[in-house]
Scaffold this motif. Sequence first.
Motif: not given
Length: 170
Positions: A66-69, A74-77, A82-83
């Motif tokens: 769950k934490m990794k998800r 957050a990284l995806q956001k 940035r994109i």
Amino acid sequence: VAGSIFLCQMELVPLSIEGSARASEPPKNSAGTEVKGVAVPVEGKLDRNFLVEKRSELERKEQDLKMKREELLALQKQIDERIALLSRLREQIRADMAKKRAAKEASLKHLIKVYSSMKPQKAASLIEKLNIKFAVRLLGRMKGDTVGKILSFVDTEKAAKISEGLVKQQ
């Protein structure tokens, strides 16, 4: 004879009582623990402890996942932001390039008008000093009769190269 029959019957009765008593006991596996679980010996408690440990381990792993998800989301956001920023920058660069092209085009049109309005001898002397590629670009945008008048005063070698360039340009 009656006594021996009685004794035989007595031996049979205890055997059948003992057999029925054995049948009423719950079956046991090779470790001595009951199969159906009427009474749980010590080894059964170890199995329960094992299951409790496994459950807590699975819960920990689930929390980790769950934490990794959440970290991945957050990284995806961040990546999406940035994109979006890069897309805006790209559009801004494209707009700036279009402005530069338009300004270059406007200055070339102005130069074409200037050379077209000059006397052919004066324009020819200036064109002889220009780069061949630029001269071809410039003359390629002028009217044919004006180009003919100007090229008649240009050095023959340079006029030939400009003429070749004009043919390739078309």
